[in-house]
Design an enzyme around this catalytic site. Structure first.
Site, short mmCIF file in Angstrom:
data_model
loop_
_atom_site.label_atom_id
_atom_site.label_comp_id
_atom_site.label_asym_id
_atom_site.label_seq_id
_atom_site.Cartn_x
_atom_site.Cartn_y
_atom_site.Cartn_z
CD GLU A 1 -4.10 -5.93 2.86
OE1 GLU A 1 -4.65 -5.11 3.78
OE2 GLU A 1 -2.95 -5.62 2.86
CD GLU B 1 -3.07 -1.01 2.28
OE1 GLU B 1 -2.75 -0.23 3.22
OE2 GLU B 1 -4.04 -1.67 2.14
C1 BGP Z 1 -4.35 -2.37 5.21
C2 BGP Z 1 -2.79 -3.06 5.77
C3 BGP Z 1 -2.99 -4.18 6.44
C4 BGP Z 1 -4.18 -4.66 7.51
C5 BGP Z 1 -5.50 -3.92 6.69
C6 BGP Z 1 -6.80 -3.71 7.94
O1 BGP Z 1 -4.20 -1.21 5.13
O2 BGP Z 1 -2.35 -3.33 4.71
O3 BGP Z 1 -1.91 -4.46 7.21
O4 BGP Z 1 -3.99 -4.67 8.74
O5 BGP Z 1 -5.33 -2.82 6.50
O6 BGP Z 1 -6.47 -2.89 8.65
P1 BGP Z 1 -6.71 -2.73 10.21
O7 BGP Z 1 -5.81 -3.85 10.62
O8 BGP Z 1 -6.24 -1.46 10.53
O9 BGP Z 1 -8.05 -3.09 10.51
#
Ligand code: BGP
Length: 485
Positions: free
Chosen positions: A384, A194
């Protein structure tokens, strides 16, 4: 009308995604150095402490304090879910679901503890050998991110992270080491997670202590520039090491709709779109898009480039575009530009929110897939997507119909996009096993098919329990996306 092709292609890569700093734990085992994520202290949102749900920065004073008095704080990413010691059981569970691919990252600090050593740490390398061998036992392909929101903390202390050029060379050295070592075990790579999140959190994305710079946005873009060069040079090395490597870039895709038909709102949405696409523009097309010139000028942003940088960036392009997809935003003229931010000040009345206020928008995924494919004509990898929720254990079971519902809707839209002609390599749901939240460091923000018995403070047995969604996803994979009920 002839029948639409509404099926996932043969060999579609179904699986799940994680990141080293959110699962491994064992933060100082076998020679590992401290990483930037090891320095993120837990703040209890239920005890009145302000949790920065969206920027997750660490300031210079906080870092100094955490280094001086580590015992006064809790750092959940130091314990993760102990994947370091539990990887065999976890991978067996992924295999039971039928995973074809497992997205994970390598912790740079296991390989080069401070980033600056001449020789890699053999014990760290051996750990990933064991993980890749275990995956291979079940025919699961690894998809490996080289830098998932972390770098050696030494590089933050010494160089203010990616704000300086020095990490470029150190990163390329690290990339070469792991490419060489794992060339027969890993085919799919992502250089940086990201890239656009530097804007949102310069610390998380770029290892930058934001309170030490005057123009934070400029610093975030400067870090991005260094990462573009580092990524391109890593790709160059990767291609020399193995012709089989497929190396991708990655963004957090945030589709932005205009709040009204007012042309000014439409323009605002276009700006957000351009900013989100800036990163694949550079990494897939090989140059800074011309619209960024005005953007930089208007914000007093001067990117320092060395002669040769543009050529490097232009010569080593990515093979595929990976992205995460969680939400969509709204744009309205006069309301500050939200692109690159996690938080949207305007709420879309058509969308429901998660418990953490993230708008849920499955149709937006189809729109994003179409736009990205139209623009780049490169294979896409949705690496993701998922729902963070509080789960309850009842009689040793976890009923999570809300998660099934969320994923089902998104998978259906992916199918629609395939019928639209979009080429998608695979789908890895975020946090296929419960893990530490990136943004809040909570354990209770759960995404997994597999429940991990552990609370926000790290207490619990660590026992793994299959949720209802586990059995559901197994069916989805078995039927190659046909059985979504
Ligand atoms: C993305 C990241 C992840 C992940 C996900 C969910 O931005 O690449 O590492 O954690 O978001 O976010 P969070 O864990 O804050 O719910």
């Amino acid at each position: 009308m002839t029948k639409l092709n509404m099926t996932f292609p043969e060999g579609f890569l179904w699986g799940g995604a994680t990141a080293a700093n959110q699962i491994e734990g064992a933060f100082d085992a076998d020679g590992k150095g401290l990483s930037s994520q090891d320095m993120v202290a837990y703040k209890d949102p239920y005890a009145g402490e302000k949790v920065d749900n969206f920027t997750f920065n660490v300031s210079s004073t906080e870092l100094e304090e955490y280094l001086k008095n580590p015992d006064k704080y809790k750092f959940p990413k130091r314990w993760g879910i102990d994947f370091y010691n539990n990887y065999k059981e976890d991978i067996a569970l992924f295999a039971e679901m039928g995973f074809k691919v497992f997205r994970m990252s390598i912790a740079w600090t296991r390989i080069y503890p401070t980033g600056m050593e001449d020789e890699p740490n053999e014990k760290g390398l051996e750990f990933y050998d064991r993980v890749f061998d275990e995956l291979a036992k079940y025919g699961i392909e690894p998809l490996v991110t080289l830098s998932h929101f972390e770098m050696p903390i030494t590089l933050t202390q010494k160089y203010n992270g990616w704000l300086s050029r020095e990490p470029i060379e150190l990163f390329v050295k690290y990339a070469k080491t792991v490419f060489e070592r794992y060339k027969d075990k890993v085919k799919y790579w992502i250089t940086f997670n990201e890239m656009n999140m530097n804007l949102n959190s310069p610390y998380t994305g770029g290892g930058i202590l934001a309170d030490t710079v005057d123009n934070v946005e400029e610093a975030a873009f400067q870090a991005n520039h260094h990462q573009f060069v580092a990524s391109a040079l890593a790709i160059k090395e990767g291609r020399k090491i193995s012709p089989d490597f497929q190396i991708g870039c990655m963004i957090n895709r945030i589709e932005t709709y205009a709040a009204t038909p007012d042309p000014l709102d439409q323009l605002q949405a276009l700006r957000a779109e351009q900013l989100n696409m800036f990163y694949p523009e550079v990494q897939a097309r090989g140059k800074y898009p011309s619209y960024m010139e005005r953007y930089f000028k208007e914000r007093n942003i001067n990117i320092k480039k060395l002669p040769g940088d543009d050529e490097i960036i232009g010569s080593h392009l990515v093979d595929f575009i990976a992205f995460s997809y969680y939400m969509t935003h709204m744009a309205k003229a006069g309301i500050s530009d939200t692109a690159g931010q996690f938080d949207s000040p305007i709420k879309n009345p058509h969308l429901e929110l998660t418990e953490w206020d993230w708008p849920i928008d499955a149709v937006g995924l189809r729109i994003s897939l179409n736009k990205l494919y139209d623009r780049y004509q490169l294979p896409l990898f949705l690496v993701e997507n998922g729902l963070g929720a509080h789960d309850k254990v009842e009689d040793g079971k976890i009923h999570d119909p809300y998660r099934i519902d969320y994923l089902r809707k998104h998978i259906k839209e992916m199918k629609e996009a395939i019928a639209d002609g979009v080429e998608i390599m695979g789908y890895t749901t975020w946090g296929c096993i419960d893990l530490i939240s990136c943004g809040t460091s909570q354990m209770s923000k759960r995404y997994g098919f597999i429940y991990v018995d552990q609370d926000d403070e790290g207490n619990g047995t660590g026992k793994r329990i299959r949720k209802d969604s586990f059995y559901w996803y197994k069916k989805v994979i078995e039927s190659n996306g046909e059985d979504l009920d």
